[in-house]
Design an enzyme around this catalytic site. Sequence first.
Site, PDB file in Angstrom:
ATOM      1  N   ARG A 160       0.682  10.526   3.324  1.00 40.57           N
ATOM      2  CA  ARG A 160       0.819  11.502   4.413  1.00 40.57           C
ATOM      3  C   ARG A 160       2.203  11.357   5.021  1.00 40.57           C
ATOM      4  NH1 ARG A 160       0.869   7.605   8.339  1.00 40.57           N
ATOM      5  NH2 ARG A 160      -0.547   5.886   7.949  1.00 40.57           N
ATOM      6  N   ASN A 210       0.972   5.105   1.832  1.00 37.07           N
ATOM      7  CA  ASN A 210       0.394   6.043   2.800  1.00 37.07           C
ATOM      8  C   ASN A 210       0.619   7.454   2.282  1.00 37.07           C
ATOM      9  OD1 ASN A 210      -0.670   4.241   4.728  1.00 37.07           O
ATOM     10  ND2 ASN A 210       1.398   3.824   5.430  1.00 37.07           N
ATOM     11  N   GLU A 230       0.840  -1.210   0.000  1.00 38.35           N
ATOM     12  CA  GLU A 230       0.000   0.000   0.000  1.00 38.35           C
ATOM     13  C   GLU A 230       0.865   1.247   0.000  1.00 38.35           C
ATOM     14  OE1 GLU A 230      -2.251   1.241   3.339  1.00 38.35           O
ATOM     15  OE2 GLU A 230      -0.746   0.673   4.792  1.00 38.35           O
TER      16      GLU A 230
HETATM   17  P1  ADP Z   1      -2.625  -1.068   7.435  1.00 37.48           P
HETATM   18  O1  ADP Z   1      -2.933  -0.063   6.377  1.00 37.48           O
HETATM   19  O2  ADP Z   1      -3.795  -1.441   8.267  1.00 37.48           O
HETATM   20  O3  ADP Z   1      -1.399  -0.706   8.232  1.00 37.48           O
HETATM   21  P2  ADP Z   1      -1.057  -2.797   5.690  1.00 37.48           P
HETATM   22  O4  ADP Z   1      -1.567  -3.252   4.378  1.00 37.48           O
HETATM   23  O5  ADP Z   1      -0.049  -1.678   5.671  1.00 37.48           O
HETATM   24  O6  ADP Z   1      -2.274  -2.411   6.645  1.00 37.48           O
HETATM   25  O7  ADP Z   1      -0.425  -4.009   6.464  1.00 37.48           O
HETATM   26  C1  ADP Z   1       0.016  -3.902   7.812  1.00 37.48           C
HETATM   27  C2  ADP Z   1       0.817  -5.122   8.201  1.00 37.48           C
HETATM   28  O8  ADP Z   1       0.021  -6.306   8.065  1.00 37.48           O
HETATM   29  C3  ADP Z   1       2.049  -5.383   7.344  1.00 37.48           C
HETATM   30  O9  ADP Z   1       3.160  -4.633   7.752  1.00 37.48           O
HETATM   31  C4  ADP Z   1       2.237  -6.876   7.575  1.00 37.48           C
HETATM   32  O10 ADP Z   1       2.829  -7.139   8.827  1.00 37.48           O
HETATM   33  C5  ADP Z   1       0.807  -7.397   7.609  1.00 37.48           C
HETATM   34  N1  ADP Z   1       0.371  -7.809   6.260  1.00 37.48           N
HETATM   35  C6  ADP Z   1      -0.370  -7.098   5.376  1.00 37.48           C
HETATM   36  N2  ADP Z   1      -0.561  -7.795   4.225  1.00 37.48           N
HETATM   37  C7  ADP Z   1       0.074  -8.977   4.375  1.00 37.48           C
HETATM   38  C8  ADP Z   1       0.267 -10.132   3.540  1.00 37.48           C
HETATM   39  N3  ADP Z   1      -0.252 -10.219   2.334  1.00 37.48           N
HETATM   40  N4  ADP Z   1       1.006 -11.161   4.042  1.00 37.48           N
HETATM   41  C9  ADP Z   1       1.546 -11.103   5.298  1.00 37.48           C
HETATM   42  N5  ADP Z   1       1.395 -10.055   6.122  1.00 37.48           N
HETATM   43  C10 ADP Z   1       0.679  -9.003   5.688  1.00 37.48           C
END
Ligand code: ADP
Length: 456
Positions: A294, A292, A290
């Site tokens: 900001r 961010n 993703e």
């Molecule tokens: P948020 O926007 O809620 O922070 P993210 O997409 O950035 O969500 O993911 C946050 C965390 O969740 C990542 O740093 C990782 O630890 C875990 N995560 C997200 N997607 C995956 C995935 N496909 N496989 C394993 N862990 C994941």
Amino acid sequence: MIQKILIANRGEIALRIIRACREMGIKSMAVYSEADVQSLHVQLADEAICIGGPKSSDSYLRADRIISAAEIADVDAIHPGYGFLSENAKFAEQCESCNIKFIGPKSKSIRIMGDKAIAKDTVRKAGVITVPGSDGPIENETEAVKVARKIGYPVIIKAVAGGGGRGMRIAHNDVSFAKEFHVARNEAEKAFGNGSVYIEKYIEKPRHIEFQILADSHGKVLHLGERDCSVQRRHQKLIEESPSPFLIAHPDLRKKMGKAAVKAAEAAEYENAGTIEFLVDAKGNYYFIEMNTRIQVEHPVTEEVTGIDLIKQQINIANGAKLDFDQGDIKFEKHAIECRINAEDPARNFIPSPGTISLYYPPGGLGVRVDSHAYSGYTIPPHYDSMIGKLICFGPTRKIALQRSYRALSEYLIRGIKTTIPLHKAIMSDPVFIDGKATTAYMEDFMSRTPTDLFT
Ligand code: ADP
């Protein structure tokens, strides 16, 4: 030119923005809730105005009141900080239409990156590798199970509107999938008012490595290196560092990921500061998860390593200035580690610990930076998140940054409430972390093998 900025936030990030304004000769204006009358941002800003009751939904999330305050006080820009309205495209649009500069990207870019499924699609089309998964959101359970099987278990179900680690569930087979699919949708609906979810391959024990982006309004997009944020609890970051211990050992991979990060930002026609997040598996395969749109909590580690003031850059970019350096000019000369100091009790399952800080004494000395709004006698309101400060320690090598972190944590006195300081001390002396081996699975393992009485 921007002469006065309203800071639509609170806590340490509001202070950080006030500091940048003051150094730039820009007037700052704080907004605050009734629960934040005693807050430092209210005392330190040039002006302050109360915008409502203690709940965020009555104050820091009230776009109408914030924009009215901006109009009354005749400010020409709003800095949203992180959280609250920072990734709200409608708010950015409202600022744009009221002729107030939103210090961040254009609402169009926030919209693209704010929907994680659209974000993945956009960067994939630009040639950036994303985690294998569903093509966009999935509503129907039967359909969803088919997709999960095709991707191959384990899978992770994620909210398209997700943030802060909420609305994410892992499924290992058809049976757990059926249950978790519903839980994730309900959680997402409750947390974000949008129950839409998508499915991704669950990458086992990855590292979370993200790249800081700066992009001006003249088409220049640069990256300021990476941050390793693998030390997480329930998908929420606890420790961040730059450079990543994994990429220190794989410099070619760093180059590839940096280029991919710039490409991803370009795909969203990005402007201002932003972060491209990747997961990296043990073999060095990397996947975009993703963006961010900001400033991030962990931006200071990048500032300490590169010497670039990210908040000032944000303001300059909002002013229409060109980035006056190129990719090759950015030097990465230090190692920095940030520990999030939360008012939580790590010995009791991280239960929040609001209350009055009877004594506050922050550490100092060479290579130590504390970004915090805490002080002796400050009462932490229970209405907001539990982070009360960030300790950033840096030095010429990772070893020195680690030693300095342990030393500074030992000096950091916060009495009257429980904090994550003892937990961080234990992590800074843990061989797995010291070896640079932490993945996102680290915290669970660390907590299971460490007696909790160490954290009291
Ligand atoms: P948020 O926007 O809620 O922070 P993210 O997409 O950035 O969500 O993911 C946050 C965390 O969740 C990542 O740093 C990782 O630890 C875990 N995560 C997200 N997607 C995956 C995935 N496909 N496989 C394993 N862990 C994941």
